[in-house]
Design an enzyme around this catalytic site. Sequence first.
Site, short mmCIF file in Angstrom:
data_model
loop_
_atom_site.label_atom_id
_atom_site.label_comp_id
_atom_site.label_asym_id
_atom_site.label_seq_id
_atom_site.Cartn_x
_atom_site.Cartn_y
_atom_site.Cartn_z
N GLY A 177 0.76 -1.24 0.00
CA GLY A 177 0.00 0.00 0.00
C GLY A 177 0.79 1.28 0.00
O GLY A 177 0.20 2.36 -0.14
N PRO A 220 4.79 -5.02 -0.74
CA PRO A 220 4.70 -3.88 -1.65
C PRO A 220 4.45 -4.32 -3.09
O PRO A 220 5.04 -5.30 -3.55
CB PRO A 220 6.07 -3.21 -1.52
CG PRO A 220 6.99 -4.30 -1.05
CD PRO A 220 6.16 -5.27 -0.26
N GLY A 221 3.57 -3.63 -3.77
CA GLY A 221 3.32 -3.89 -5.19
C GLY A 221 3.69 -2.66 -5.99
O GLY A 221 4.76 -2.56 -6.59
N ARG A 222 2.78 -1.67 -5.94
CA ARG A 222 2.95 -0.41 -6.67
C ARG A 222 4.34 0.20 -6.48
O ARG A 222 4.99 0.63 -7.43
CB ARG A 222 1.89 0.56 -6.16
CG ARG A 222 1.85 1.90 -6.84
CD ARG A 222 0.90 2.84 -6.10
NE ARG A 222 -0.42 2.29 -5.92
CZ ARG A 222 -1.42 2.38 -6.79
NH1 ARG A 222 -1.25 3.05 -7.89
NH2 ARG A 222 -2.59 1.82 -6.54
N CYS A 249 -13.83 5.49 -26.76
CA CYS A 249 -15.06 6.26 -26.91
C CYS A 249 -15.68 6.64 -25.57
O CYS A 249 -16.79 6.21 -25.24
CB CYS A 249 -16.06 5.48 -27.75
SG CYS A 249 -15.48 5.23 -29.43
N TYR A 255 -0.17 -1.36 -12.21
CA TYR A 255 -1.61 -1.52 -12.46
C TYR A 255 -2.05 -1.05 -13.85
O TYR A 255 -3.23 -1.14 -14.16
CB TYR A 255 -2.44 -0.83 -11.36
CG TYR A 255 -2.19 -1.45 -10.00
CD1 TYR A 255 -2.72 -2.70 -9.68
CD2 TYR A 255 -1.38 -0.82 -9.05
CE1 TYR A 255 -2.46 -3.30 -8.45
CE2 TYR A 255 -1.11 -1.42 -7.82
CZ TYR A 255 -1.66 -2.65 -7.53
OH TYR A 255 -1.40 -3.24 -6.31
C1 LIG Z 1 -3.40 -8.25 -0.09
C2 LIG Z 1 -2.65 -7.22 -0.83
N1 LIG Z 1 -1.32 -7.10 -0.59
C3 LIG Z 1 -0.59 -6.19 -1.26
C4 LIG Z 1 -1.16 -5.34 -2.19
C5 LIG Z 1 -0.28 -4.35 -2.90
O1 LIG Z 1 -0.66 -3.06 -2.72
P1 LIG Z 1 0.23 -1.89 -3.35
O2 LIG Z 1 0.36 -2.18 -4.78
O3 LIG Z 1 -0.57 -0.67 -3.09
O4 LIG Z 1 1.53 -1.90 -2.63
C6 LIG Z 1 -2.53 -5.42 -2.45
C7 LIG Z 1 -3.15 -4.52 -3.42
O5 LIG Z 1 -4.31 -4.43 -3.64
C8 LIG Z 1 -3.29 -6.40 -1.76
O6 LIG Z 1 -4.60 -6.54 -1.99
#
Ligand SMILES: Cc1ncc(COP(=O)(O)O)c(C=O)c1O
Length: 439
Positions: free
Chosen positions: A258, A297-299, A365, A394
Site C-alpha cells: 500500500g 509492496p506492489g505499486r 469512446c 496496475y
Molecule cells: C493483499 C494485498 N497485498 C498487497 C497489495 C499491494 O498493494 P500496493 O500495490 O498498493 O503496494 C494489495 C493490493 O491491492 C493487496 O490486496
Amino acid sequence: MTNSNATQTLTQPSPEGNRLGELWSILPEHSSVDEQGVLHIGGVSVEHLAEQYGTPLYVYDEAGLRGQIRRFMSGMAERWPNSEVLWASKSFPAAGMYRLAAEEGVSVDVAGGGELRMALAAGVPPERLHMHGNAKTDAELSMALDAGIDVIIVDNEDELDRLERLLTRPQKLMLRVIPGVEAKTHASQATGGDDSKFGLPMDQAVKAIERMRAHPLMEFEGVHIHIGSQILEVEQFAEAVANLRSTGDFATYDVGGGVGVKYTYSDDAPSVDEYLDAVVGAARTYLPADAKLMIEPGRSIVARAGVTLYKVVTVKHTGKTFVAVDGGLADQMDAALVGQRFEALVANRATEPWTETVQLVGRQCESGDLLVDQAPLPAARVGDLVVTATTGAYAYTLANNYNGALKPAIVFVADGEARLVARRETYDDLLATHAPSIG
Ligand SMILES: Cc1ncc(COP(=O)(O)O)c(C=O)c1O
C-alpha cells in the site's frame, strides 16, 4: 543500441521554460536526455523503441525494478532480520516480471489461479509463493495445494470449509483480518475500514483462528492486513501495526502493501527507508520481538520504473487543445477509475519550453478517456512521441480491449539494450477465444 549521445541526466536543472528537472523524480531512475532532446530510458532512446516495437508501448527500466526490490529486501533484512518481503504481483502480472522477481529472490504474492500459473511458469519457487483472494474457488485452492505453495491467506469461513475438504497434507495458513484503519486514499483503494469486503472482523477472526488451530492439517501462522493502496502518510501503516497486536500473539504478522508513490510534481511520497522505519518502528513497539514480519509492496516496486510511450495521432483546437494519442483508457485505466493524475512529456522534444496547456486524451469512446487533464507541454505535432510517467503499476494489469484496442507490448530496457517481455496483441488474438463461426 547504446546510449552514447545521451548526455543530460534528469538531475540537471530544467532548461528554460520547462520542468524537465522535476521530472527526474517521477521518470525511471535510469533516464536521460540526449543533445537532440530525446528521452532515453535504460540507455535506449524512445525513438528507437517506438520504431522497433510500435506504440503504445509499456517500457520498463529493468535496473530500476531490480534496484527497488533490493532496497526493500535489504532495508527490511537490516531492520528486522526475521522478515520476508513479498512483491504483490497484481501490480504488474507479466511473466517477465515474475522471472525477474525469481532472479532477485523476492517472494511473491498471487491473488488467484492466473497469477499463480504465471508465477510458476516463470520459475518462482512454490515455497516463495503466498496466495490471497476473498473468493478463492475450489479449483484455485487445489492448484495452490498441488503446487505446494508456502502460505494461503484465508479470508473467510467458507474458505476454511473448502480447505477442510481439500487438504491431504499439512498446509501453512494465515488469516486476513480487518484492522479498522480508514486509509487516506481513493475509496476504491481503501481496504482496511470496518466495512471492507476483505478479511474478517476481530470477533469472527478469533473463531476462525480457533478452528484452524484445532485442525490437524492446518498450520496457523498468524494474521495479515492490507489497509489499502497509494497511501502517502506512513503513520497510517504504524497505526495498522499497532492494531495488529490487538489480534493476539502469533508467530507471523503480515502488514500487506500500500505504500504510495510520487505520480505528480506535487505528490510527496515516502521513500522506502521512511516507510520501513515507520513499519518496523511500530513493530518494535507493538509486536513480539521474535515474530516474523512480512510486507507486500506492489505499486512501490514497479510504478516508477515504467512509462507508457504513445504517438500523437491528432491535435485539435476547439476552444481547448486536444492532443490525442494512439492509446488511452484501454492501456491506462487509473486516470478514469480512481482519478489518478499522471504527468506527461513530449519525449522526442523533452527540452523544449512548455508553451501550451492541453487535454492529453486517448482514442477510446469515452469523454472520461482523459490521460492528463491540463498537461503542460510544448506545442505537440502529429507523430510526436508522448510519455506518461510512473505508469509501471496496475496499467498492464487493467489493460483491456475497449474499442478492440490491442494490449500493448512490454519491453525491458537496461544498459542500452531492449528486450521484448510481452508482444503486442494482434487482431487474431482478439478472435482467438471466440467461436470459429465468427472467426
Ligand atoms: C493483499 C494485498 N497485498 C498487497 C497489495 C499491494 O498493494 P500496493 O500495490 O498498493 O503496494 C494489495 C493490493 O491491492 C493487496 O490486496
